[in-house]
Design a protein around this motif. Structure first.
Motif, PDB file in Angstrom:
ATOM      1  N   MET A  51       0.922  -1.231   0.094  1.00 47.36           N
ATOM      2  CA  MET A  51      -0.005   0.020   0.157  1.00 47.36           C
ATOM      3  C   MET A  51       0.968   1.343  -0.072  1.00 47.36           C
ATOM      4  SD  MET A  51      -3.125  -0.941   2.617  1.00 47.36           S
ATOM      5  CE  MET A  51      -4.111   0.382   2.022  1.00 47.36           C
ATOM      6  N   LEU A  52       1.877   1.035   0.827  1.00 46.13           N
ATOM      7  CA  LEU A  52       2.831   2.328   0.660  1.00 46.13           C
ATOM      8  C   LEU A  52       3.465   2.431  -0.638  1.00 46.13           C
ATOM      9  CD1 LEU A  52       4.657   2.092   4.237  1.00 46.13           C
ATOM     10  CD2 LEU A  52       3.351   3.903   3.399  1.00 46.13           C
ATOM     11  N   VAL A  53       3.816   1.468  -1.188  1.00 45.42           N
ATOM     12  CA  VAL A  53       4.189   1.506  -2.719  1.00 45.42           C
ATOM     13  C   VAL A  53       3.236   2.208  -3.591  1.00 45.42           C
ATOM     14  CG1 VAL A  53       5.042   0.244  -4.736  1.00 45.42           C
ATOM     15  CG2 VAL A  53       6.058  -0.242  -2.401  1.00 45.42           C
ATOM     16  N   GLU A  54       2.246   1.901  -3.546  1.00 41.58           N
ATOM     17  CA  GLU A  54       0.773   2.121  -4.326  1.00 41.58           C
ATOM     18  C   GLU A  54       0.651   3.642  -3.925  1.00 41.58           C
ATOM     19  OE1 GLU A  54      -2.535  -0.126  -3.257  1.00 41.58           O
ATOM     20  OE2 GLU A  54      -1.746  -1.858  -3.937  1.00 41.58           O
ATOM     21  N   SER A  57       3.985   5.684  -5.712  1.00 37.80           N
ATOM     22  CA  SER A  57       3.633   5.655  -6.943  1.00 37.80           C
ATOM     23  C   SER A  57       2.658   6.072  -7.548  1.00 37.80           C
ATOM     24  CB  SER A  57       3.836   3.919  -7.597  1.00 37.80           C
ATOM     25  OG  SER A  57       2.797   3.299  -7.026  1.00 37.80           O
ATOM     26  N   GLY A  58       1.146   6.079  -6.793  1.00 36.40           N
ATOM     27  CA  GLY A  58       0.208   6.836  -7.229  1.00 36.40           C
ATOM     28  C   GLY A  58       0.289   8.256  -7.378  1.00 36.40           C
ATOM     29  N   LEU A  60       3.082   9.800  -7.515  1.00 36.14           N
ATOM     30  CA  LEU A  60       3.899  10.220  -8.747  1.00 36.14           C
ATOM     31  C   LEU A  60       3.176  10.179 -10.010  1.00 36.14           C
ATOM     32  CD1 LEU A  60       7.014  10.650  -9.697  1.00 36.14           C
ATOM     33  CD2 LEU A  60       7.318   8.287  -9.769  1.00 36.14           C
ATOM     34  N   GLN A  61       2.465   9.236 -10.133  1.00 38.64           N
ATOM     35  CA  GLN A  61       1.735   9.119 -11.301  1.00 38.64           C
ATOM     36  C   GLN A  61       0.668  10.313 -11.644  1.00 38.64           C
ATOM     37  OE1 GLN A  61      -1.269   6.137 -11.302  1.00 38.64           O
ATOM     38  NE2 GLN A  61      -2.063   6.235 -13.502  1.00 38.64           N
ATOM     39  N   TRP A  62      -0.038  10.655 -10.546  1.00 39.14           N
ATOM     40  CA  TRP A  62      -0.904  11.700 -10.896  1.00 39.14           C
ATOM     41  C   TRP A  62      -0.461  13.019 -10.868  1.00 39.14           C
ATOM     42  CZ3 TRP A  62      -1.914  15.728  -7.602  1.00 39.14           C
ATOM     43  CH2 TRP A  62      -1.783  15.566  -6.233  1.00 39.14           C
ATOM     44  N   THR A  63       0.841  13.139 -10.433  1.00 39.11           N
ATOM     45  CA  THR A  63       1.661  14.524 -10.547  1.00 39.11           C
ATOM     46  C   THR A  63       2.295  14.609 -11.788  1.00 39.11           C
ATOM     47  OG1 THR A  63       2.278  14.176  -8.213  1.00 39.11           O
ATOM     48  CG2 THR A  63       3.754  15.590  -9.480  1.00 39.11           C
ATOM     49  N   LEU A  64       2.769  13.452 -12.512  1.00 39.67           N
ATOM     50  CA  LEU A  64       3.137  13.389 -13.980  1.00 39.67           C
ATOM     51  C   LEU A  64       2.209  13.440 -14.936  1.00 39.67           C
ATOM     52  CD1 LEU A  64       5.833  10.526 -13.547  1.00 39.67           C
ATOM     53  CD2 LEU A  64       6.417  12.868 -13.926  1.00 39.67           C
ATOM     54  N   ILE A  65       0.701  13.095 -14.635  1.00 38.44           N
ATOM     55  CA  ILE A  65      -0.364  13.304 -15.493  1.00 38.44           C
ATOM     56  C   ILE A  65      -0.595  14.649 -15.563  1.00 38.44           C
ATOM     57  CG2 ILE A  65      -2.476  12.891 -15.849  1.00 38.44           C
ATOM     58  CD1 ILE A  65      -2.054   9.992 -14.770  1.00 38.44           C
ATOM     59  N   ALA A  66      -0.622  15.430 -14.290  1.00 41.52           N
ATOM     60  CA  ALA A  66      -1.060  16.724 -14.006  1.00 41.52           C
ATOM     61  C   ALA A  66       0.242  17.879 -14.636  1.00 41.52           C
ATOM     62  CB  ALA A  66      -1.045  17.241 -12.599  1.00 41.52           C
ATOM     63  N   SER A  67       1.380  17.190 -14.726  1.00 41.41           N
ATOM     64  CA  SER A  67       2.407  17.984 -15.350  1.00 41.41           C
ATOM     65  C   SER A  67       2.486  17.987 -16.861  1.00 41.41           C
ATOM     66  CB  SER A  67       3.663  18.054 -14.680  1.00 41.41           C
ATOM     67  OG  SER A  67       4.276  16.545 -14.624  1.00 41.41           O
ATOM     68  N   ALA A  68       1.974  16.993 -17.458  1.00 38.81           N
ATOM     69  CA  ALA A  68       1.850  16.554 -18.884  1.00 38.81           C
ATOM     70  C   ALA A  68       1.734  17.802 -19.829  1.00 38.81           C
ATOM     71  CB  ALA A  68       1.217  15.490 -19.316  1.00 38.81           C
ATOM     72  N   TYR A  69       2.310  17.848 -20.719  1.00 38.52           N
ATOM     73  CA  TYR A  69       2.301  18.976 -21.628  1.00 38.52           C
ATOM     74  C   TYR A  69       1.016  18.934 -22.562  1.00 38.52           C
ATOM     75  CZ  TYR A  69       3.507  22.414 -25.399  1.00 38.52           C
ATOM     76  OH  TYR A  69       3.429  23.573 -26.070  1.00 38.52           O
ATOM     77  N   LEU A  86      -8.013   6.766  -6.839  1.00 35.98           N
ATOM     78  CA  LEU A  86      -7.797   5.604  -6.252  1.00 35.98           C
ATOM     79  C   LEU A  86      -6.397   5.822  -5.246  1.00 35.98           C
ATOM     80  CD1 LEU A  86      -7.832   3.202  -9.325  1.00 35.98           C
ATOM     81  CD2 LEU A  86      -9.244   3.361  -7.383  1.00 35.98           C
ATOM     82  N   TRP A  87      -5.593   7.043  -5.725  1.00 28.49           N
ATOM     83  CA  TRP A  87      -4.716   7.513  -4.658  1.00 28.49           C
ATOM     84  C   TRP A  87      -5.135   7.714  -3.185  1.00 28.49           C
ATOM     85  CZ3 TRP A  87      -3.257  12.258  -2.414  1.00 28.49           C
ATOM     86  CH2 TRP A  87      -2.079  12.466  -1.793  1.00 28.49           C
TER      87      TRP A  87
END
Length: 148
Positions: A51-54, A57-58, A60-69, A86-87
């Motif tokens: 769960m901590l890995v989720e 990584s979650g 990081l995932q939505w941070t990267l999606i939010a910063s997508a050009y 889900l995060w």
């Protein structure tokens, strides 16, 4: 001046615990039976580590999606919604288990919630195999539908 001490009352009484009075703690009665303890053995377990890995990584995932050009595709909004939702749910579930609130929530049908998790894993496996099938066709959905 001699009669001053005889006119002063020096009675003492226990302070009244009135929740409505200025500076009183109105939540004291509500929290009297609640004890919060962290389950440190849970943190060392494999489900907690996963769960901590989720959670990491979650995040990081939505941070990267939010910063997508590229936001021209509407699918980014859906992916962002799913990632953040889900995060948040994973973080909430981790805190519930860590502090032992799941044992106090007797109205939640936990076996049905376990089957919901199994169904989610089944959907994930199905999506993964669909992805493998898509990759096997070189990513073109129309490549196998033409006349031979």
């Amino acid at each position: 001046m001699a009669e001053f001490p005889s006119k002063v009352a020096t009675e003492t009484s226990a302070p009244q615990s009135d929740g409505g009075q200025q500076g009183g703690n109105s939540l004291r009665g509500l929290a009297a039976g609640v004890t919060i303890r962290m389950d440190l053995s849970f943190i060392r377990s494999i489900p907690a580590i996963l769960m901590l890995v989720e959670i990491v990584s979650g995040l990081l995932q939505w941070t990267l999606i939010a910063s997508a050009y590229i936001w021209a595709l509407s699918v980014y909004g859906w992916v962002m919604f799913v990632a953040v939702t889900l995060w948040l749910l994973t973080s909430l579930l981790f805190c519930l288990i860590l502090f032992g609130f799941q044992s106090k929530l007797v109205s939640v049908p936990w076996p049905l919630t376990f089957f919901g998790a199994v169904t989610t894993v089944a959907y994930g496996a199905s999506a993964y195999f669909s992805y493998l099938d898509w990759r096997g066709n070189s990513g073109n959905a129309a490549s196998g539908t033409g006349p031979s």
